[in-house]
Design a protein around this motif. Structure first.
Motif, PDB file in Angstrom:
ATOM      1  N   THR A 131       0.837  -1.201   0.000  1.00 48.73           N
ATOM      2  CA  THR A 131       0.000   0.000   0.000  1.00 48.73           C
ATOM      3  C   THR A 131       0.873   1.254   0.000  1.00 48.73           C
ATOM      4  N   TYR A 132       0.525   2.205  -0.852  1.00 50.48           N
ATOM      5  CA  TYR A 132       1.301   3.449  -0.858  1.00 50.48           C
ATOM      6  C   TYR A 132       0.427   4.691  -0.735  1.00 50.48           C
ATOM      7  N   THR A 133      -0.889   4.546  -0.870  1.00 50.85           N
ATOM      8  CA  THR A 133      -1.738   5.733  -0.759  1.00 50.85           C
ATOM      9  C   THR A 133      -3.140   5.352  -0.315  1.00 50.85           C
ATOM     10  N   GLU A 134      -3.791   6.317   0.310  1.00 50.02           N
ATOM     11  CA  GLU A 134      -5.171   6.146   0.764  1.00 50.02           C
ATOM     12  C   GLU A 134      -6.023   7.258   0.173  1.00 50.02           C
ATOM     13  N   PRO A 276      -7.566   2.302   2.212  1.00 47.71           N
ATOM     14  CA  PRO A 276      -6.388   2.050   1.369  1.00 47.71           C
ATOM     15  C   PRO A 276      -6.814   2.011  -0.091  1.00 47.71           C
ATOM     16  N   SER A 353       6.985   1.252   0.108  1.00 46.01           N
ATOM     17  CA  SER A 353       6.081   2.100   0.878  1.00 46.01           C
ATOM     18  C   SER A 353       6.836   3.213   1.588  1.00 46.01           C
ATOM     19  N   TYR A 358       4.544   6.760   2.321  1.00 47.26           N
ATOM     20  CA  TYR A 358       3.299   6.321   2.957  1.00 47.26           C
ATOM     21  C   TYR A 358       3.504   5.960   4.428  1.00 47.26           C
ATOM     22  N   ARG A 359       4.624   5.336   4.739  1.00 50.03           N
ATOM     23  CA  ARG A 359       4.960   4.957   6.115  1.00 50.03           C
ATOM     24  C   ARG A 359       6.392   5.364   6.424  1.00 50.03           C
ATOM     25  N   THR A 388       3.332  13.794   0.867  1.00 47.51           N
ATOM     26  CA  THR A 388       2.138  12.967   0.951  1.00 47.51           C
ATOM     27  C   THR A 388       1.954  12.186  -0.334  1.00 47.51           C
ATOM     28  N   ALA A 389       1.555  10.932  -0.208  1.00 47.76           N
ATOM     29  CA  ALA A 389       1.236  10.111  -1.377  1.00 47.76           C
ATOM     30  C   ALA A 389      -0.245  10.290  -1.731  1.00 47.76           C
ATOM     31  N   TYR A 390      -0.503  10.540  -3.013  1.00 48.41           N
ATOM     32  CA  TYR A 390      -1.883  10.790  -3.447  1.00 48.41           C
ATOM     33  C   TYR A 390      -2.019  10.444  -4.917  1.00 48.41           C
TER      34      TYR A 390
END
Length: 395
Positions: A131-134, A276, A353, A358-359, A388-390
């Motif tokens: 996971t890299y973005t929400e 996520p 990630s 992301y983390r 920020t990842a988006y």
């Protein structure tokens, strides 16, 4: 199992692949829509691969040739999409075979990072994606909309995307993992997924500073894109949205995770849902690290990374990462692993990630997905840009 072959899909496989796609993703296309899809596939740069069993298509996947921003820098990215298998061929390892093959192809094509939207996060995590973005979805009742405020600029309705392209690129470059959109992406993807109105905002000097892609339907205003380059533009766009109060009951927007709209509201208790969204994977560790824009510092930093990557053997092993004061990375593979405690040990998913923002390193340490000396951890974390990842797109 029969005779199994991996083939590049061409136009001669279009009908067969569309049958599988419509079944797997549970939609139906008209003949006109199928022809539009055929044109798009022919125009957009991509590779479509299939697993054939006894001459019949059993599974397939696509790699889209895309570009993404990471740390303000453009990276060639392989967008994995359209992964599908007929039920009678599932659990035979065909998708795994496809994914490993796609990694080899992406590496050869210089696509050193890959994104995908998973049907199951756990499945793709096994193959190195993480996971890299929400997405943070706001549902705002009309009485909760921000108060209208005066602004110096003006809104102009547009009939094409030409006037908003540059504004989007400037905005997207501020995030990790947003696409740099090609003309074909604007032509084929945006009108289908983000229909409705185009409202461009110009400031008092006449400069384009933001825009709104939105749709009003059944008393709901859906914000497809809210793009802004200044705080004044952000407020102006929300005042513009509030002008629709007589015709809507609510507004819905998939916002970046760092958005702070509730801080501007008289009643900040709006509905918010965080889920996520997309996953990322470094395809080639050495090449990716060399291009990665690490933060500048007064000193050179040397970090040893012991990376575990089961499905991309060229990434599996120990690397010496030297980050110059200017933030340029020098990377070399080591044949001997440094003494225990010197190397930071982690999987390819955690590394992906981490570098997408992301983390943090401390998060993976807490989850026991990373081990290393605290000095190494701190030196690496201090050189990773805090962005920020988006991803405001889908594929």
């Amino acid at each position: 199992m029969g005779n199994v072959q991996l083939k590049l899909l061409g136009d001669e496989h279009f009908q067969e692949s569309m049958k599988l796609a419509q079944f797997a993703f549970q939609y139906t296309r008209t003949e006109e829509q199928l022809e539009e899809a055929r044109v798009r596939i022919a125009e957009e740069p991509s590779e479509r691969w299939g697993v054939f069993v006894d001459g019949q298509l059993a599974a397939m996947a696509t790699v889209l040739s895309l570009t993404t921003y990471i740390g303000g820098r453009s990276f060639a990215m392989g967008g994995v999409a359209g992964v599908a298998t007929w039920p009678e061929h599932r659990r035979q390892g065909y998708v795994g075979k496809l994914l490993v093959h796609l990694l080899e192809r992406m590496r050869g094509n210089g696509q050193n990072v890959s994104f995908l939207h998973p049907f199951a996060f756990g499945f793709y995590r096994k193959y190195g994606w993480e996971t890299y973005t929400e997405l943070k979805t706001y549902t705002i009742q009309v009485k909760q909309l921000p108060p209208r405020v005066p602004y110096n600029g003006r809104f102009e309705r547009q009939d094409s995307y030409e006037a908003i392209h540059d504004v989007y690129e400037t905005y997207a470059s501020r995030y990790n993992g947003s696409l740099s959109r090609s003309a074909l992406w604007w032509k084929h993807r945006i009108p289908v997924r983000k229909p409705g109105q185009i409202a461009l905002y110009r400031d008092g000097a006449g400069e384009a500073q933001g825009y709104l892609l939105y749709e009003v339907k059944e008393s709901s205003l859906t914000v497809h894109e809210l793009i802004y380059l200044t705080g004044e533009t952000y407020e102006a766009i929300w005042s513009f949205i509030a002008q629709h109060d007589s015709m809507i009951e609510k507004a819905v927007w998939n916002a970046p995770i760092d958005d702070r709209l509730p801080d501007r509201l008289p009643d900040p208790r709006i509905k918010q849902e965080v889920v996520p969204y997309f996953m990322a994977r470094i395809v080639d560790v050495e090449a990716f690290l060399r291009d990665y824009p690490f933060l500048a510092a007064e000193q050179e930093d040397r970090v040893y990374l012991e990376v575990a990557d089961e499905h991309a053997p060229w990434n599996n092993g120990c690397f010496e990462l030297v980050i110059t004061p200017a933030g340029q990375a020098k990377v070399s593979r080591l044949t001997d692993v440094p003494e225990i405690g010197e190397a930071l040990k982690l999987g390819i998913g955690a590394l992906s990630s981490l570098l997408l923002g992301y983390r943090k390193v401390s998060d993976f340490i807490f989850m026991n997905r990373m081990q290393g000396a605290s000095d190494t951890i701190n030196r690496l974390q201090n050189r990773i840009p805090g962005r920020t990842a988006y991803l405001p797109d889908f594929f």
